[in-house]
Design a protein around this motif. Structure first.
Motif, PDB file in Angstrom:
ATOM      1  N   VAL A   1       1.026  -1.143   0.045  1.00  0.00           N
ATOM      2  CA  VAL A   1      -0.074  -0.106  -0.027  1.00  0.00           C
ATOM      3  C   VAL A   1       0.753   1.258  -0.010  1.00  0.00           C
ATOM      4  CG1 VAL A   1      -1.863   1.118   1.007  1.00  0.00           C
ATOM      5  CG2 VAL A   1      -1.280  -1.327   1.367  1.00  0.00           C
ATOM      6  N   TYR A   2       1.896   1.310   0.697  1.00  0.00           N
ATOM      7  CA  TYR A   2       2.865   2.259   0.896  1.00  0.00           C
ATOM      8  C   TYR A   2       3.238   2.679  -0.786  1.00  0.00           C
ATOM      9  CZ  TYR A   2       3.027   2.111   5.877  1.00  0.00           C
ATOM     10  OH  TYR A   2       2.798   2.174   7.012  1.00  0.00           O
TER      11      TYR A   2
ATOM     12  N   ILE B   1       1.564   2.050  -3.435  1.00  0.00           N
ATOM     13  CA  ILE B   1       0.387   2.777  -4.152  1.00  0.00           C
ATOM     14  C   ILE B   1       0.289   4.395  -3.848  1.00  0.00           C
ATOM     15  CG2 ILE B   1      -2.043   2.698  -4.417  1.00  0.00           C
ATOM     16  CD1 ILE B   1      -1.945  -0.125  -3.672  1.00  0.00           C
ATOM     17  N   MET B   2       0.386   4.560  -2.491  1.00  0.00           N
ATOM     18  CA  MET B   2       0.278   5.823  -1.953  1.00  0.00           C
ATOM     19  C   MET B   2       1.374   6.669  -2.335  1.00  0.00           C
ATOM     20  SD  MET B   2      -2.388   6.083  -0.620  1.00  0.00           S
ATOM     21  CE  MET B   2      -3.586   4.770  -1.310  1.00  0.00           C
TER      22      MET B   2
ATOM     23  N   PHE C   1      -8.020   0.080   7.309  1.00  0.00           N
ATOM     24  CA  PHE C   1      -6.740  -0.515   6.792  1.00  0.00           C
ATOM     25  C   PHE C   1      -6.038  -1.404   8.000  1.00  0.00           C
ATOM     26  CE2 PHE C   1      -2.854  -1.608   5.424  1.00  0.00           C
ATOM     27  CZ  PHE C   1      -2.915  -1.914   4.224  1.00  0.00           C
TER      28      PHE C   1
ATOM     29  N   ILE D   1      -7.784  -0.954   1.562  1.00  0.00           N
ATOM     30  CA  ILE D   1      -7.633   0.214   0.936  1.00  0.00           C
ATOM     31  C   ILE D   1      -8.850   0.864   0.324  1.00  0.00           C
ATOM     32  CG2 ILE D   1      -6.386  -0.744  -0.959  1.00  0.00           C
ATOM     33  CD1 ILE D   1      -4.856   1.876  -1.103  1.00  0.00           C
TER      34      ILE D   1
ATOM     35  N   HIS E   1      -4.437  -5.718  -3.227  1.00  0.00           N
ATOM     36  CA  HIS E   1      -4.768  -4.181  -3.159  1.00  0.00           C
ATOM     37  C   HIS E   1      -5.315  -3.571  -4.398  1.00  0.00           C
ATOM     38  CE1 HIS E   1      -3.467  -4.298   0.734  1.00  0.00           C
ATOM     39  NE2 HIS E   1      -2.157  -4.188   0.619  1.00  0.00           N
TER      40      HIS E   1
ATOM     41  N   VAL F   1      -0.394   7.562   5.503  1.00  0.00           N
ATOM     42  CA  VAL F   1       0.953   6.981   5.075  1.00  0.00           C
ATOM     43  C   VAL F   1       2.106   7.664   6.150  1.00  0.00           C
ATOM     44  CG1 VAL F   1       2.680   6.837   3.103  1.00  0.00           C
ATOM     45  CG2 VAL F   1       0.149   6.410   2.801  1.00  0.00           C
TER      46      VAL F   1
ATOM     47  N   ILE G   1       0.340   3.065   8.340  1.00  0.00           N
ATOM     48  CA  ILE G   1      -0.855   2.542   8.236  1.00  0.00           C
ATOM     49  C   ILE G   1      -1.472   1.731   9.682  1.00  0.00           C
ATOM     50  CG2 ILE G   1      -2.406   1.020   6.655  1.00  0.00           C
ATOM     51  CD1 ILE G   1      -0.411   2.039   4.624  1.00  0.00           C
TER      52      ILE G   1
ATOM     53  N   MET H   1       5.676  14.117   2.704  1.00  0.00           N
ATOM     54  CA  MET H   1       5.410  12.522   2.860  1.00  0.00           C
ATOM     55  C   MET H   1       6.449  11.750   1.841  1.00  0.00           C
ATOM     56  SD  MET H   1       2.194  10.709   0.752  1.00  0.00           S
ATOM     57  CE  MET H   1       2.237   9.019   0.240  1.00  0.00           C
TER      58      MET H   1
ATOM     59  N   LEU I   1       8.648   8.878   3.969  1.00  0.00           N
ATOM     60  CA  LEU I   1       8.824   7.366   3.570  1.00  0.00           C
ATOM     61  C   LEU I   1      10.147   7.001   3.382  1.00  0.00           C
ATOM     62  CD1 LEU I   1       5.446   6.591   1.238  1.00  0.00           C
ATOM     63  CD2 LEU I   1       6.025   6.202   3.745  1.00  0.00           C
TER      64      LEU I   1
END
Lengths: 327, 306
Positions: free
Chosen positions: A126-127, A129-130, B31, B37, B93, B233, B237, B290, B294
């Motif tokens: 998911v990370y 995708i985001m 989630f 999602i 997903h 994010v 999550i 973001m 990450l």
């Protein structure tokens, strides 16, 4: 396997017969629709390399689509306004020649995919995708505020760019040009899937750990695939901009990313002709349902839902059976 | 820039952050517990806003409008969960993204069908309108202060719910090990519907509260949805605490970036260029934030290591 080949042949046949009929019946609008299908299918073929082969669920391919579009818009707008793109340190002029624009579009979007991929591929699931979604939105807002190239209003290009030896203003010739590009890329994608690189990419999707034990770094394989995928989608973006003679930040919006993904999934993930079938079906539905009801997106949504819930594998997957090609 | 203006902007950032938390809390719960999602979360925000605007239009009562927003969003959430979402838990997903993308199309166009394309307006109630004077002589809209208060109260209630109640225990257990709590006799499908409806109700509340500041229109949920995803994010999550920290971080960055960046650039370049560059960078700033988070922590600030 045989059945998938027959379906592919049927898709190609339909893609040829419909424009031929439109040409004879003098329906230029249908020709434009067929051109749109070919270009959007090309964007889907690009995404399918990352999504289908590599299992990389990118929700930000609008970024590359948009970069391709803006590559065309920026180069052509400088010719339109008789100003050079850059004067220092070296003089760079704009261009109205499609081959030049395509090369620039592919290089720019490929490079962007390399950078975005290098950062995003550190994450997964998911990370991933985001973060790809976030990069797409980043470029969307950048395009909106980039007032030198139209900002929110976008850029209009008054005359379609030229291709040596062709009159691209003629809908038939432009359609055939787009078909040719799509054909070449489909051939390349088929070769890529069967090449050692493509096999490594597929293997990395199925089991990254096993790929690593035979001495291949999954990260690098995925990164290269992501860059190729971005470059192909960028090429589609340049063509799409040329079709409309207009680029705007909408090309970067997350709805565009979603739509490109829908083409791939509607047609069939990891199927060579999946994006072509998907884009054709999508445009057909948009055209047919749009004529019946103003609220056609409800029906589109219900259909998509039905495909996801009951027809896994998309159009080609449902018709040809669940198994993915082994060759 | 005066200190008064700065405080005002901080309050705006706080208000925005608190609203984002209401959105992000549902997303991160869904989630964390179900592994789903949900792109259609923004549509539930929209449903809440429309329900509130419609009920306020009929009855003229803002309190009833808020209750309607909560009820309508929770009902819509439960319905969606029962009909569509529960078929998606076992899927990957990609299927979830596509199916919930389809739900957005259906809900947006459905709302357009029922309410038309023109925006509705939800008025701030009389007893909450007008500015108040804060200590230090700052004039600030009472309604925005009320939003901050409601948001913080809901956040506190949510933390208490997760930490103290039986439902909270089940939610936390569901995050840790789904099969195990099913084996222990918890009706897992009821739990999932409850969690989904809870998240939907929070989104609907956010939609109704914000609807009184902005106009209520189709598609209003989508920008907020993307921001809520950024929040989830950044926070990691599945983590409510992460969602809270992430929401405030994103709210502050977005609000203060828009005000401060043009001024910072104004120190070194011409005002018009500074305004343009500042505006473009500030709208990109949360996505840069973001990406930076990450790259350093691939599973978010409070996320469990992947």
């Amino acid at each position: 396997m045989k059945r998938e080949r027959a379906i592919n042949a049927a898709v190609v046949l339909a893609m040829l017969v419909v424009p031929l009929w439109a040409w004879m019946a003098d329906e230029p609008f249908i020709l434009t629709l067929a051109t749109k299908v070919a270009i959007l299918a090309l964007a889907g073929v690009g995404l399918n390399i990352a999504l289908g082969l590599g299992g990389l669920v990118s929700f930000g391919h609008a970024a590359f689509f948009g970069i391709g579009g803006y590559a065309m818009g920026i180069l052509a707008s400088h010719v339109q306004s008789y100003t050079p793109l850059m004067e220092w340190p070296l003089l760079i002029e704009g261009s109205k020649s499609m081959p030049v624009i395509w090369v620039v579009a592919m290089m720019a979007s490929g490079l962007a995919a390399l950078v975005i991929g290098a950062l995003s591929l550190r994450t997964s699931g998911v990370y991933f995708i985001m973060i790809t979604l976030a990069f797409g939105q980043m470029l969307y807002y950048f395009a909106i505020s980039w007032s030198a190239y139209g900002g929110e209003d976008g850029l209009s290009i008054y005359v379609r760019n030229g291709f040596p030896g062709l009159n691209t203003l003629d809908p038939v010739q432009f359609l055939l040009l787009c078909y040719a590009v799509l054909g070449v890329v489909l051939f390349g994608a088929a070769r890529l899937a069967r090449s050692p690189f493509g096999l490594a990419l597929s293997a990395a999707r199925q089991s990254a750990a096993r790929v690593e034990t035979v001495g291949i770094a999954p990260y690098r394989v995925r990164l290269v695939a992501f860059a190729i995928s971005g470059a192909v989608t960028g090429l589609a973006g340049a063509l799409y901009a040329d079709l409309n003679r207009f680029v705007s930040p909408t090309m970067f919006s997350w709805h565009t990313s979603g739509e490109i993904m829908v083409f791939v999934i509607l047609g069939g993930v990891a199927r060579l002709f999946g994006p072509v079938a998907g884009a054709a079906l999508y445009i057909l539905l948009e055209h047919l349902l749009g004529g019946v009801s103003d609220y056609w997106q409800i029906w589109l949504g219900l259909l998509l839902l039905a495909v996801v819930l009951f027809a896994r594998g998309g159009l080609i997957g449902t018709l040809a059976g669940r198994e993915v090609a082994h060759d | 820039m005066t200190i008064l203006l700065f405080v005002e902007q901080v309050l705006n950032g706080l208000q925005f952050g608190v609203m984002l938390f209401l959105m992000a809390a549902g997303l991160t719960l869904v989630f964390g517990v179900m592994g789903l999602i949900n792109l259609a979360h923004g549509s539930l925000y929209m449903v809440g806003a429309f329900a509130a605007a419609a009920v306020a239009g009929w009855t003229g009562s803002f309190g009833l409008a808020l209750i309607a927003a909560l009820a309508a969003a929770a009902a819509a959430g439960a319905l969606i969960e029962l009909v569509v979402i529960r078929r998606l838990y076992a899927r990957d997903h990609l299927d979830q993204v596509l199916a919930t993308f389809a739900l957005i199309l259906i809900l947006s166009e459905g709302t357009r069908w029922v309410f038309g394309s023109f925006p509705l307006y939800l008025d701030v109630p009389v007893y909450l309108s007008g500015p108040v004077t804060l200590p230090g002589g700052i004039q600030y809209p009472l309604y925005r202060l009320a939003i901050i208060a409601v948001g913080l109260a809901v956040a506190a209630a949510l933390f208490a719910l997760i930490a103290k109640t039986r439902l909270g225990i089940q939610i936390r257990a569901g995050e840790a090990d789904r099969e195990m709590i099913a084996a222990l006799g918890v009706d897992i499908s009821k739990l999932y519907t409850a969690v989904f409806a809870l998240g939907a109700a929070l989104a609907g509340l956010a939609g109704a509260l914000v609807g009184a500041i902005q106009s209520v229109q189709v598609g209003m949920g989508e920008p907020v949805l993307i921001l809520a995803f950024v929040v989830v994010v950044i926070g990691g999550i599945g983590s409510i605490k992460g969602a809270f920290v992430g929401a405030l971080l994103v709210g502050m960055t977005d609000t203060l970036g828009g005000v401060l960046l043009p001024q910072v650039f104004g120190l070194v370049m011409a005002p018009s260029e500074a305004a343009a560059l500042g505006a473009s960078l500030s709208s990109m700033s949360i996505y840069i934030l973001m990406a930076a988070v990450l790259v350093v922590r691939p599973s978010g600030l409070f996320g469990a290591a992947a």
